[in-house]
Design a protein around this motif. Sequence first.
Motif, short mmCIF file in Angstrom:
data_model
loop_
_atom_site.label_atom_id
_atom_site.label_comp_id
_atom_site.label_asym_id
_atom_site.label_seq_id
_atom_site.Cartn_x
_atom_site.Cartn_y
_atom_site.Cartn_z
N LYS A 130 47.65 53.29 38.73
CA LYS A 130 49.31 52.88 38.77
C LYS A 130 49.11 51.25 39.14
CE LYS A 130 53.95 52.39 37.28
NZ LYS A 130 54.95 53.16 37.31
N ALA A 131 48.80 50.49 38.42
CA ALA A 131 48.70 48.96 38.47
C ALA A 131 49.44 47.59 37.62
CB ALA A 131 47.36 48.37 38.85
N GLY A 132 50.90 47.41 38.58
CA GLY A 132 51.73 46.38 36.88
C GLY A 132 52.27 47.32 35.85
N ASP A 133 52.05 47.35 34.97
CA ASP A 133 52.51 48.12 33.56
C ASP A 133 51.49 48.85 32.75
OD1 ASP A 133 54.94 47.12 34.16
OD2 ASP A 133 55.10 45.43 32.52
N LYS A 134 50.23 49.13 34.14
CA LYS A 134 48.90 49.49 32.97
C LYS A 134 48.68 50.86 34.41
CE LYS A 134 46.96 47.06 29.89
NZ LYS A 134 45.73 46.08 29.76
N ALA A 135 48.13 51.67 34.11
CA ALA A 135 47.53 52.59 34.41
C ALA A 135 45.92 53.10 33.97
CB ALA A 135 47.75 54.45 34.18
N TYR A 136 45.28 53.67 35.10
CA TYR A 136 43.69 53.91 35.63
C TYR A 136 43.45 54.67 35.45
CZ TYR A 136 44.19 48.65 34.38
OH TYR A 136 44.82 47.43 34.26
N SER A 137 42.42 55.47 35.42
CA SER A 137 41.78 56.80 35.90
C SER A 137 40.29 57.33 35.77
CB SER A 137 42.70 58.20 34.84
OG SER A 137 42.24 57.70 33.50
N ALA A 138 40.25 57.47 36.71
CA ALA A 138 39.16 58.11 37.02
C ALA A 138 38.93 59.36 37.25
CB ALA A 138 38.03 57.50 38.01
N LYS A 139 37.65 60.47 36.87
CA LYS A 139 37.62 61.77 36.80
C LYS A 139 35.80 62.48 38.11
CE LYS A 139 36.44 63.71 32.53
NZ LYS A 139 37.28 63.68 30.97
N GLN A 140 36.48 63.51 38.40
CA GLN A 140 34.99 63.58 39.18
C GLN A 140 34.75 65.35 39.23
OE1 GLN A 140 34.09 62.45 42.85
NE2 GLN A 140 32.79 64.53 43.17
N GLU A 141 34.01 65.73 38.54
CA GLU A 141 34.19 67.66 38.32
C GLU A 141 33.59 67.84 40.16
OE1 GLU A 141 32.36 71.25 35.61
OE2 GLU A 141 31.29 70.21 36.43
N VAL A 142 34.43 69.10 40.31
CA VAL A 142 34.48 69.85 41.44
C VAL A 142 34.10 71.24 41.07
CG1 VAL A 142 35.39 70.05 44.44
CG2 VAL A 142 35.83 68.11 43.23
N LYS A 143 33.16 71.23 41.81
CA LYS A 143 32.83 73.21 42.44
C LYS A 143 33.35 73.90 42.64
CE LYS A 143 29.43 72.20 38.72
NZ LYS A 143 27.65 72.59 38.28
N VAL A 144 34.15 74.50 42.67
CA VAL A 144 34.22 75.82 43.87
C VAL A 144 34.01 77.20 43.50
CG1 VAL A 144 36.43 77.00 44.56
CG2 VAL A 144 37.39 74.78 43.58
N THR A 145 33.41 77.62 44.71
CA THR A 145 32.67 78.40 44.79
C THR A 145 33.49 79.54 45.28
OG1 THR A 145 31.97 78.03 47.34
CG2 THR A 145 30.24 77.49 45.26
N ILE A 146 33.06 81.11 45.28
CA ILE A 146 33.66 82.88 45.32
C ILE A 146 33.29 82.82 47.17
CG2 ILE A 146 34.50 84.09 44.78
CD1 ILE A 146 34.57 83.04 41.59
N GLY A 147 34.32 82.41 47.89
CA GLY A 147 33.86 83.88 48.90
C GLY A 147 33.04 83.00 49.88
N GLY A 148 32.74 81.51 49.43
CA GLY A 148 31.85 80.18 50.71
C GLY A 148 30.87 80.42 49.84
N CYS A 149 30.19 81.36 49.04
CA CYS A 149 28.30 81.36 49.39
C CYS A 149 27.40 80.19 48.64
CB CYS A 149 28.27 81.95 48.24
SG CYS A 149 29.55 83.58 48.80
N GLY A 150 28.18 78.95 48.46
CA GLY A 150 27.92 77.98 47.93
C GLY A 150 26.63 77.76 46.88
N GLY A 151 26.89 79.25 46.32
CA GLY A 151 25.98 79.43 44.75
C GLY A 151 26.77 80.07 44.08
#
Length: 151
Positions: A130-151
């Motif tokens: 949020k800057a002044g009266d405007k709002a800006y955004s960005a996004k990034q996908e994060v993959k969450v693995t089950i059990g910490g397998c890395g795949g």
Amino acid sequence: MKRRTFLQGTLAAGAAGLAVSAGLLTPRMVMAEGGGAFDAKTLDDALKAMALTPEESKDITIKAPEIAENGAVVPVEITTTIADAKEISILVENNPTPLAATFILGEGATAGASTRIKMGKTSNVVAVVKAGDKAYSAKQEVKVTIGGCGG
């Protein structure tokens, strides 16, 4: 323990107890206010509660792992070159409560924030600046693995 330290601690605890018993200090005054965007169940509801309609910006950088082996502790760093940034929020699209954190930047502060968030499953991490009266955004996908397998 030194006597002086003990006496200072006792005095401070006594003053706090006196303030509580006099009704000058209540737990409600100390705790953050609930409700609003932190109670929202969807990303759109959180943005509505924050009264924001952000536009996408390439001036926001999200530094987060592409694959998080442990969704309980995902490091996220947000930086921006947008002038007069006053607030940075981190939202996780597929979390039960999407708003993970909001940072209010003081006058002259570096426009960035770093924290660790909890993610239930693979999702987009959305940064809103949020800057002044405007709002800006960005996004990034994060993959969450089950059990910490890395795949």
